[in-house]
Design a protein around this motif. Sequence first.
Motif, short mmCIF file in Angstrom:
data_model
loop_
_atom_site.label_atom_id
_atom_site.label_comp_id
_atom_site.label_asym_id
_atom_site.label_seq_id
_atom_site.Cartn_x
_atom_site.Cartn_y
_atom_site.Cartn_z
N LEU A 239 3.00 -2.65 4.43
CA LEU A 239 2.83 -2.59 2.97
C LEU A 239 1.59 -1.76 2.61
O LEU A 239 1.63 -0.96 1.67
CB LEU A 239 2.68 -4.02 2.43
CG LEU A 239 2.95 -4.22 0.94
CD1 LEU A 239 4.34 -3.76 0.58
CD2 LEU A 239 2.79 -5.70 0.58
N ALA A 240 0.51 -1.92 3.39
CA ALA A 240 -0.71 -1.15 3.14
C ALA A 240 -0.43 0.35 3.32
O ALA A 240 -0.88 1.18 2.51
CB ALA A 240 -1.82 -1.60 4.09
N GLU A 241 0.35 0.67 4.37
CA GLU A 241 0.69 2.08 4.61
C GLU A 241 1.54 2.62 3.46
O GLU A 241 1.37 3.77 3.02
CB GLU A 241 1.44 2.23 5.93
CG GLU A 241 0.59 1.95 7.16
CD GLU A 241 1.41 1.96 8.45
OE1 GLU A 241 2.52 2.53 8.45
OE2 GLU A 241 0.95 1.37 9.44
N LEU A 242 2.47 1.81 2.97
CA LEU A 242 3.33 2.24 1.87
C LEU A 242 2.52 2.45 0.59
O LEU A 242 2.77 3.40 -0.16
CB LEU A 242 4.44 1.21 1.62
CG LEU A 242 5.57 1.20 2.67
CD1 LEU A 242 6.48 0.00 2.47
CD2 LEU A 242 6.38 2.49 2.57
N ARG A 243 1.54 1.56 0.35
CA ARG A 243 0.70 1.72 -0.84
C ARG A 243 -0.08 3.03 -0.77
O ARG A 243 -0.21 3.74 -1.77
CB ARG A 243 -0.27 0.54 -0.97
CG ARG A 243 0.39 -0.73 -1.46
CD ARG A 243 -0.62 -1.70 -2.06
NE ARG A 243 0.05 -2.82 -2.70
CZ ARG A 243 0.14 -4.04 -2.16
NH1 ARG A 243 -0.41 -4.29 -0.98
NH2 ARG A 243 0.77 -5.00 -2.80
N THR A 244 -0.60 3.34 0.41
CA THR A 244 -1.32 4.60 0.60
C THR A 244 -0.37 5.77 0.32
O THR A 244 -0.73 6.75 -0.33
CB THR A 244 -1.86 4.70 2.05
OG1 THR A 244 -2.73 3.60 2.28
CG2 THR A 244 -2.60 6.00 2.26
N HIS A 245 0.86 5.62 0.82
CA HIS A 245 1.86 6.67 0.62
C HIS A 245 2.17 6.84 -0.88
O HIS A 245 2.30 7.97 -1.38
CB HIS A 245 3.13 6.32 1.39
CG HIS A 245 4.23 7.32 1.21
ND1 HIS A 245 4.10 8.64 1.55
CD2 HIS A 245 5.49 7.18 0.70
CE1 HIS A 245 5.22 9.28 1.27
NE2 HIS A 245 6.08 8.42 0.75
N LEU A 246 2.27 5.72 -1.60
CA LEU A 246 2.55 5.80 -3.05
C LEU A 246 1.41 6.50 -3.78
O LEU A 246 1.64 7.26 -4.73
CB LEU A 246 2.76 4.39 -3.61
CG LEU A 246 4.04 3.68 -3.18
CD1 LEU A 246 4.09 2.26 -3.75
CD2 LEU A 246 5.28 4.46 -3.62
N ASP A 247 0.18 6.26 -3.31
CA ASP A 247 -0.97 6.97 -3.91
C ASP A 247 -0.83 8.48 -3.69
O ASP A 247 -1.12 9.26 -4.59
CB ASP A 247 -2.29 6.47 -3.27
CG ASP A 247 -2.64 5.07 -3.74
OD1 ASP A 247 -2.07 4.63 -4.76
OD2 ASP A 247 -3.47 4.41 -3.08
N ARG A 248 -0.36 8.84 -2.50
CA ARG A 248 -0.19 10.29 -2.21
C ARG A 248 0.90 10.88 -3.11
O ARG A 248 0.79 12.01 -3.57
CB ARG A 248 0.16 10.50 -0.74
CG ARG A 248 -1.01 10.21 0.20
CD ARG A 248 -0.66 10.62 1.63
NE ARG A 248 -1.69 10.18 2.55
CZ ARG A 248 -1.46 9.51 3.67
NH1 ARG A 248 -0.22 9.20 4.01
NH2 ARG A 248 -2.45 9.15 4.46
N ILE A 249 1.96 10.10 -3.31
CA ILE A 249 3.03 10.59 -4.20
C ILE A 249 2.48 10.79 -5.61
O ILE A 249 2.81 11.76 -6.30
CB ILE A 249 4.22 9.60 -4.21
CG1 ILE A 249 4.90 9.57 -2.84
CG2 ILE A 249 5.23 9.99 -5.29
CD1 ILE A 249 6.02 8.55 -2.74
#
Length: 191
Positions: A159-169
Amino acid sequence: MNDSTPFLPVIASRDLDIYNADRRATVPAVAGIAATTPALNPRALDVLDQIENAKRNVPAKVGAFLDHLGSLISEHRDADAVLDFALNALAKAPTECPVHSWCKETGDHHDHSGRTTWAACEDAYGNPVLSAGLIDWGQGVKVGLLDLDLTPGEARGKLAELRTHLDRIEQLISLAEQGATNSATGAEAGR
Ligand SMILES: [Zn+2]
């Protein structure tokens, strides 16, 4: 041939009677046809209605089974054997899982699953995005995510990795917005 000849006029007369609507009930052949295709009775209609309602809240496999059951009832009209089978199946269906309150499985089962959730948006093919749910295949409660069976700790890591990914998006979106502003005064102003 010789033996049957005397009966031919009688047979012909009965065949003609089949097309006489006023006398259909008196013609054995037509009565036989009617007996094999009776109208759907109220009980059959009620069960078909229950099946339609039940299909909205059950897994696809159960829905397919109910569809098959509905076809049997429609095909056999008010056949008691089919109705009894359907009513017994409906009566047995709602038994809740005795192990997990979140489990959506019913009846006798060993693999538990439930609380499936996914993003409100679908992908371009209509498939759910980032589905997640709770599962228990016999080795404790896990989180199903990204086609993985994750411990709660592992799921938090993903989930932490996905949140980081959403920030990049979101950063990409910001760049696109800047591009839109820049192009508004440029050659692509008309697009
Ligand atoms: Zn269960």
